[in-house]
Design a protein around this motif. Structure first.
Motif, PDB file in Angstrom:
ATOM      1  N   PRO A  21      26.759  -0.439  18.510  1.00 21.12           N
ATOM      2  CA  PRO A  21      25.564  -0.212  17.682  1.00 21.12           C
ATOM      3  C   PRO A  21      25.752   0.894  16.646  1.00 21.12           C
ATOM      4  O   PRO A  21      25.295   0.757  15.500  1.00 21.12           O
ATOM      5  CB  PRO A  21      24.493   0.173  18.713  1.00 21.12           C
ATOM      6  N   VAL A  22      26.423   1.974  17.031  1.00 22.36           N
ATOM      7  CA  VAL A  22      26.673   3.068  16.071  1.00 22.36           C
ATOM      8  C   VAL A  22      27.564   2.576  14.939  1.00 22.36           C
ATOM      9  O   VAL A  22      27.303   2.853  13.757  1.00 22.36           O
ATOM     10  CB  VAL A  22      27.321   4.277  16.791  1.00 22.36           C
ATOM     11  N   PHE A  23      28.605   1.826  15.283  1.00 24.21           N
ATOM     12  CA  PHE A  23      29.488   1.269  14.257  1.00 24.21           C
ATOM     13  C   PHE A  23      28.718   0.305  13.353  1.00 24.21           C
ATOM     14  O   PHE A  23      28.915   0.295  12.129  1.00 24.21           O
ATOM     15  CB  PHE A  23      30.667   0.542  14.903  1.00 24.21           C
ATOM     16  N   ALA A  24      27.846  -0.514  13.939  1.00 20.12           N
ATOM     17  CA  ALA A  24      27.067  -1.478  13.163  1.00 20.12           C
ATOM     18  C   ALA A  24      26.167  -0.772  12.158  1.00 20.12           C
ATOM     19  O   ALA A  24      26.002  -1.232  11.020  1.00 20.12           O
ATOM     20  CB  ALA A  24      26.234  -2.355  14.098  1.00 20.12           C
ATOM     21  N   VAL A  25      25.572   0.343  12.575  1.00 20.98           N
ATOM     22  CA  VAL A  25      24.729   1.123  11.659  1.00 20.98           C
ATOM     23  C   VAL A  25      25.570   1.699  10.521  1.00 20.98           C
ATOM     24  O   VAL A  25      25.191   1.612   9.342  1.00 20.98           O
ATOM     25  CB  VAL A  25      24.005   2.254  12.416  1.00 20.98           C
ATOM     26  N   ALA A  26      26.711   2.280  10.866  1.00 25.12           N
ATOM     27  CA  ALA A  26      27.589   2.876   9.854  1.00 25.12           C
ATOM     28  C   ALA A  26      28.074   1.820   8.861  1.00 25.12           C
ATOM     29  O   ALA A  26      28.071   2.029   7.641  1.00 25.12           O
ATOM     30  CB  ALA A  26      28.775   3.569  10.526  1.00 25.12           C
ATOM     31  N   TYR A  27      28.488   0.671   9.387  1.00 26.73           N
ATOM     32  CA  TYR A  27      28.973  -0.414   8.530  1.00 26.73           C
ATOM     33  C   TYR A  27      27.859  -0.935   7.621  1.00 26.73           C
ATOM     34  O   TYR A  27      28.069  -1.165   6.418  1.00 26.73           O
ATOM     35  CB  TYR A  27      29.525  -1.553   9.386  1.00 26.73           C
ATOM     36  N   SER A  28      26.672  -1.124   8.200  1.00 24.60           N
ATOM     37  CA  SER A  28      25.548  -1.666   7.431  1.00 24.60           C
ATOM     38  C   SER A  28      25.098  -0.701   6.344  1.00 24.60           C
ATOM     39  O   SER A  28      24.692  -1.122   5.254  1.00 24.60           O
ATOM     40  CB  SER A  28      24.374  -1.983   8.361  1.00 24.60           C
ATOM     41  N   TYR A  29      25.178   0.595   6.638  1.00 24.23           N
ATOM     42  CA  TYR A  29      24.803   1.574   5.613  1.00 24.23           C
ATOM     43  C   TYR A  29      25.803   1.553   4.463  1.00 24.23           C
ATOM     44  O   TYR A  29      25.423   1.593   3.284  1.00 24.23           O
ATOM     45  CB  TYR A  29      24.734   2.983   6.211  1.00 24.23           C
ATOM     46  N   LYS A  30      27.076   1.458   4.800  1.00 27.36           N
ATOM     47  CA  LYS A  30      28.108   1.429   3.769  1.00 27.36           C
ATOM     48  C   LYS A  30      28.049   0.140   2.960  1.00 27.36           C
ATOM     49  O   LYS A  30      28.189   0.156   1.730  1.00 27.36           O
ATOM     50  CB  LYS A  30      29.487   1.587   4.409  1.00 27.36           C
ATOM     51  N   ARG A  31      27.819  -0.980   3.635  1.00 29.50           N
ATOM     52  CA  ARG A  31      27.844  -2.291   2.980  1.00 29.50           C
ATOM     53  C   ARG A  31      26.531  -2.614   2.267  1.00 29.50           C
ATOM     54  O   ARG A  31      26.529  -3.135   1.144  1.00 29.50           O
ATOM     55  CB  ARG A  31      28.143  -3.360   4.022  1.00 29.50           C
ATOM     56  N   LEU A 108      17.247  -5.989   8.749  1.00 29.46           N
ATOM     57  CA  LEU A 108      18.501  -5.645   9.419  1.00 29.46           C
ATOM     58  C   LEU A 108      18.439  -4.228   9.970  1.00 29.46           C
ATOM     59  O   LEU A 108      18.794  -3.980  11.132  1.00 29.46           O
ATOM     60  CB  LEU A 108      19.664  -5.775   8.432  1.00 29.46           C
ATOM     61  N   SER A 109      17.983  -3.304   9.143  1.00 27.41           N
ATOM     62  CA  SER A 109      17.909  -1.898   9.542  1.00 27.41           C
ATOM     63  C   SER A 109      16.956  -1.702  10.718  1.00 27.41           C
ATOM     64  O   SER A 109      17.263  -0.990  11.680  1.00 27.41           O
ATOM     65  CB  SER A 109      17.463  -1.045   8.345  1.00 27.41           C
ATOM     66  N   TYR A 110      15.790  -2.353  10.627  1.00 23.34           N
ATOM     67  CA  TYR A 110      14.826  -2.253  11.726  1.00 23.34           C
ATOM     68  C   TYR A 110      15.448  -2.770  13.020  1.00 23.34           C
ATOM     69  O   TYR A 110      15.331  -2.151  14.078  1.00 23.34           O
ATOM     70  CB  TYR A 110      13.564  -3.053  11.400  1.00 23.34           C
ATOM     71  N   GLY A 116      19.590  -1.170  18.802  1.00 25.06           N
ATOM     72  CA  GLY A 116      20.524  -0.093  19.117  1.00 25.06           C
ATOM     73  C   GLY A 116      19.947   0.889  20.116  1.00 25.06           C
ATOM     74  O   GLY A 116      20.629   1.329  21.051  1.00 25.06           O
ATOM     75  N   THR A 117      18.680   1.233  19.931  1.00 24.81           N
ATOM     76  CA  THR A 117      18.019   2.153  20.866  1.00 24.81           C
ATOM     77  C   THR A 117      17.928   1.530  22.253  1.00 24.81           C
ATOM     78  O   THR A 117      18.175   2.191  23.272  1.00 24.81           O
ATOM     79  CB  THR A 117      16.610   2.511  20.360  1.00 24.81           C
ATOM     80  N   GLU A 118      17.586   0.248  22.304  1.00 20.76           N
ATOM     81  CA  GLU A 118      17.526  -0.455  23.587  1.00 20.76           C
ATOM     82  C   GLU A 118      18.886  -0.456  24.267  1.00 20.76           C
ATOM     83  O   GLU A 118      18.991  -0.172  25.471  1.00 20.76           O
ATOM     84  CB  GLU A 118      17.058  -1.894  23.361  1.00 20.76           C
ATOM     85  N   ALA A 119      19.937  -0.760  23.505  1.00 19.66           N
ATOM     86  CA  ALA A 119      21.283  -0.814  24.079  1.00 19.66           C
ATOM     87  C   ALA A 119      21.723   0.544  24.613  1.00 19.66           C
ATOM     88  O   ALA A 119      22.292   0.653  25.703  1.00 19.66           O
ATOM     89  CB  ALA A 119      22.273  -1.313  23.026  1.00 19.66           C
ATOM     90  N   PHE A 178      24.686  -9.056  23.511  1.00 12.76           N
ATOM     91  CA  PHE A 178      23.925 -10.262  23.175  1.00 12.76           C
ATOM     92  C   PHE A 178      22.494  -9.898  22.779  1.00 12.76           C
ATOM     93  O   PHE A 178      21.955 -10.427  21.795  1.00 12.76           O
ATOM     94  CB  PHE A 178      23.891 -11.223  24.371  1.00 12.76           C
ATOM     95  N   ALA A 179      21.881  -9.011  23.556  1.00  6.75           N
ATOM     96  CA  ALA A 179      20.507  -8.604  23.276  1.00  6.75           C
ATOM     97  C   ALA A 179      20.410  -7.868  21.945  1.00  6.75           C
ATOM     98  O   ALA A 179      19.445  -8.046  21.184  1.00  6.75           O
ATOM     99  CB  ALA A 179      19.983  -7.709  24.408  1.00  6.75           C
ATOM    100  N   PHE A 180      21.401  -7.055  21.646  1.00  5.60           N
ATOM    101  CA  PHE A 180      21.459  -6.313  20.384  1.00  5.60           C
ATOM    102  C   PHE A 180      21.440  -7.287  19.199  1.00  5.60           C
ATOM    103  O   PHE A 180      20.697  -7.100  18.225  1.00  5.60           O
ATOM    104  CB  PHE A 180      22.725  -5.462  20.361  1.00  5.60           C
ATOM    105  N   THR A 181      22.242  -8.349  19.300  1.00  5.46           N
ATOM    106  CA  THR A 181      22.295  -9.361  18.251  1.00  5.46           C
ATOM    107  C   THR A 181      20.955 -10.068  18.104  1.00  5.46           C
ATOM    108  O   THR A 181      20.454 -10.278  16.987  1.00  5.46           O
ATOM    109  CB  THR A 181      23.400 -10.391  18.561  1.00  5.46           C
ATOM    110  N   LEU A 182      20.360 -10.427  19.231  1.00 13.11           N
ATOM    111  CA  LEU A 182      19.066 -11.108  19.210  1.00 13.11           C
ATOM    112  C   LEU A 182      17.981 -10.237  18.592  1.00 13.11           C
ATOM    113  O   LEU A 182      17.159 -10.718  17.799  1.00 13.11           O
ATOM    114  CB  LEU A 182      18.662 -11.506  20.629  1.00 13.11           C
ATOM    115  N   GLN A 183      17.977  -8.951  18.918  1.00 12.21           N
ATOM    116  CA  GLN A 183      16.941  -8.054  18.395  1.00 12.21           C
ATOM    117  C   GLN A 183      17.008  -7.951  16.870  1.00 12.21           C
ATOM    118  O   GLN A 183      15.979  -7.847  16.201  1.00 12.21           O
ATOM    119  CB  GLN A 183      17.081  -6.658  19.030  1.00 12.21           C
TER     120      GLN A 183
END
Length: 256
Positions: A21-31, A108-110, A116-119, A178-183
């Motif tokens: 989740p941390v990597f996903a946030v970093a990647y999404s912010y950069k991209r 996406l951010s939400y 991410g918080t749930e995970a 899986f849950a992270f992706t669904l959320q």
């Protein structure tokens, strides 16, 4: 003793629950230059609606009813509660705090914040505790806590970790992924519903959340006996969720 394979699976679950989740946030912010306001709103809504309000309802229901003795009713209630609290939380978040945030990247951010918080809370922190306890069991230092903790607590911790099959710790990590992706997918779907004014998509989000959770709830209620069946179903839903996340960008952005 806690064997090395079990410890390795716990570490993998921590990586799935926290680092991804941390990597996903970093990647999404950069991209995509995602909004941190949407990110923190997702985290806040999850904490308030799922961890506080939903948990409060659970405490009341479990205290004053006998629903836990009726497996099907228990599973139906649990899946309904999760879907209603989390999806209405999303709806309220987008209609109030994020009423000016209507781009795909905001959904996406939400979702990153919510999922991410749930995970991290459900999967990450619990597995960090499991890892610490595992090392303490192997070193013998867990026994020293018997004098400080309520009677039987240390034995319960020890038995839970030792007697739980190694693969269950690995499954818990995949489940969080899986849950992270669904959320994230659900967050984009609710955003699309709000932006388009077509609230049937909000109903779809409610139904998808319920369908996903009902299988886990039935397993928890011991109606479904195989955790593998549950995880295969959730995996399939997660795959479709990922495809939706990728393809939804053009759909959401078409709406003015």
């Amino acid at each position: 003793m806690v064997n090395g394979l079990k410890i390795a699976f716990i570490i993998i679950s921590i990586i799935f629950s926290i680092l991804i989740p941390v990597f996903a946030v970093a990647y999404s912010y950069k991209r995509f230059k995602i909004s941190f306001k949407a990110l923190f709103t997702g985290a806040l809504i999850f904490i308030v609606f799922a961890l506080i309000l939903e948990s409060t309802l659970h405490s009341f229901i479990f205290k004053y009813t006998a629903i836990i003795y009726h497996p099907y009713a228990y599973a139906f209630y649990g899946a309904c509660a999760a879907a209603i609290f989390e999806e209405f939380g999303r709806l309220i978040g987008f209609k109030t705090i994020l009423k000016k945030y209507r781009n795909w990247k905001d959904g996406l951010s939400y979702g990153l914040g919510h999922g991410g918080t749930e995970a991290i809370i459900i999967g990450g922190i619990s597995n960090i505790n499991n890892l610490i306890y595992s090392f303490m069991i192997n070193s013998g230092s867990l026994e020293a806590l018997k004098a400080k903790l309520p009677f039987g607590t240390v034995d319960q911790i020890k038995n839970a970790i030792i007697n739980t099959p190694s693969y269950m710790f690995l499954i818990s990590g995949f489940e969080r992924l899986f849950a992270f992706t669904l959320q994230i997918a659900l967050s984009i779907l609710v955003l699309y519903s709000v932006k388009s004014g077509r609230y049937k998509y909000f109903i779809y989000a409610l139904l998808l959340h319920f369908i996903t959770d009902i299988f886990a709830a039935l397993y928890q209620a011991k109606v479904l006996k195989s955790i593998f069946v549950v995880e295969i179903i959730v995996f399939v839903i997660a795959v479709f969720s990922f495809v939706f996340i990728v393809r939804s960008k053009k759909i959401v952005e078409k709406i003015s």
